[in-house]
Scaffold this active site. Sequence first.
Site, mmCIF file in Angstrom:
data_model
loop_
_atom_site.group_PDB
_atom_site.id
_atom_site.type_symbol
_atom_site.label_atom_id
_atom_site.label_comp_id
_atom_site.label_asym_id
_atom_site.label_seq_id
_atom_site.Cartn_x
_atom_site.Cartn_y
_atom_site.Cartn_z
ATOM 1 N N GLN A 30 0.813 -1.215 0.000
ATOM 2 C CA GLN A 30 0.000 0.000 0.000
ATOM 3 C C GLN A 30 0.848 1.267 0.000
ATOM 4 O OE1 GLN A 30 -3.242 -1.257 3.162
ATOM 5 N NE2 GLN A 30 -4.003 0.282 1.751
ATOM 6 N N HIS A 31 0.196 2.380 -0.322
ATOM 7 C CA HIS A 31 0.717 3.744 -0.158
ATOM 8 C C HIS A 31 1.785 4.155 -1.169
ATOM 9 C CE1 HIS A 31 -1.390 3.441 3.617
ATOM 10 N NE2 HIS A 31 -0.486 2.673 4.173
ATOM 11 N N ASP A 40 -2.187 -5.062 0.045
ATOM 12 C CA ASP A 40 -1.783 -6.337 0.645
ATOM 13 C C ASP A 40 -2.556 -6.648 1.916
ATOM 14 O OD1 ASP A 40 -0.558 -4.269 2.018
ATOM 15 O OD2 ASP A 40 1.466 -5.093 1.878
#
Length: 499
Positions: free
Chosen positions: A80-81, A243
Amino acid sequence: MYLGIDCGTQGTKALVLDADSGQVLGAGSASHSLQSAANGRREQQPGQWLEAFEQATRQALAAAGIRGEQILGIGVSGQQHGLVLLDEQGAVLRPAKLWCDTESTPENQRLLEHLGGAAGSLQRLGVAIAPGYTVSKLLWTREQHPELFARIAHILLPHDYLNHWLTGRACSEYGDASGSGYFDVRTRQWDGALLDFIDPSGRLQRALPQLLEPDQPVGPIRPQIAERLGLNPQAVVASGGGDNMMGAIGTGNIRPGAITMSLGTSGTLYAYSEQPMISPHAQVATFCSSSGGWLPLICTMNLTSATGLIQQLLELDIQAFGALVEQAPIGAEGLLMLPFFNGERVPALPNARASLLGMDSDNLTRANLCRAVVEGTSFGLRYGLDLLRASGLQSQTIRLIGGAAKSPVWRQVIADIMGTPLVCPRQTEAAALGAAIQAAWCLTTGADRQAQLAALCERCVQLDASTQTHPDPARTAQYEEVYQHYREQVSRLAEHNPA
């Protein structure tokens, strides 16, 4: 047959799932390298992800003993991110800044002030943006690389980028979008006004991907990519997700009552909620799930990334490291590690660095050092569990995943520190499994979508009874004393390292 992919920080994993029998037929993996700097920079070349995707996929197909033409659907899980920027031709403009990148901490602070602090961010977005979220990386890019910033045509998260490579479409789904920092988790819509604060021209809004429902496919795989990967050219690519969201599906965490804990490069802890339970604690991120609900979550940035540093320092393999942890007593004879090597998200200490406290001439041993780093990283997860519990989320058991979950030593430490029994799924690569299950879900039809996902999870997620671990009350009491000492030191550190 369905292909599940998990593109993480350390590597890409692939598995082949027979959704009818619920069996994983084969798996493969390939590693990534990380570009790091002392200023908190953590970046990767997206081209490495594509090479690893191909290598892991071919390994999984070979291990499964099937032809790629048998794959009906593909699901992608991604870290992520991260920020992947593409130009009009679809070329990557610069290396992807990752979830663990803290170089844009000053930009995050400025954005947080614009939102009215943590409380204002929670009110507007349902989450308090933190260093590592995608939004501050955009502001950082504008200020550090204005020439590249002017060429942005697509703003993608890592799993979005892989889906774009597979299909040619720029799409995102609610769960992964929740961690961008420019998405309202209540309304499940982009917050375009926040992007306009970064660039008033509206260019960033136009570069956003289309939002998809979690059970909505992106589309068919591109013929040239199917040929490169040796896959069915008619295979359909699912929406995929972050994830953590895929890990929730891969552990059957799609209804209230379960908590999933992941012991990977980072540590994560999350539970399913049917409503957007926005926590008053800014460190709890109430992301959307990829199964129709919400996924209140905490994330620590230092877990096996920290223990791995000690292993390297002492030149230990994983077995020798575990043996030394077992040799040392609880509390490591007074040695306490605050393992914030690259800052920390939970506790909220983005500017902190790691420290080793309580050293004397007797306790600075290899065994105590190994025990201290395991305890320090586990205390971060306990800190997060306390926040989730204070927000009203409860669970009687933990479903433990991630690389360190394979260690009986780690499992016992976690059970004792949390004071909660735990069990591991039989398939420990839960994010890749969840991606494969979601791919099967995207290809099913019928009115009751949640019941269809539940049936898939019931069939495909199997718990490993041999890993069941119960806390020992005496050890839990010992850990509680050490944990309170950890909390005291974190409070002192926070005074000198304000977020």
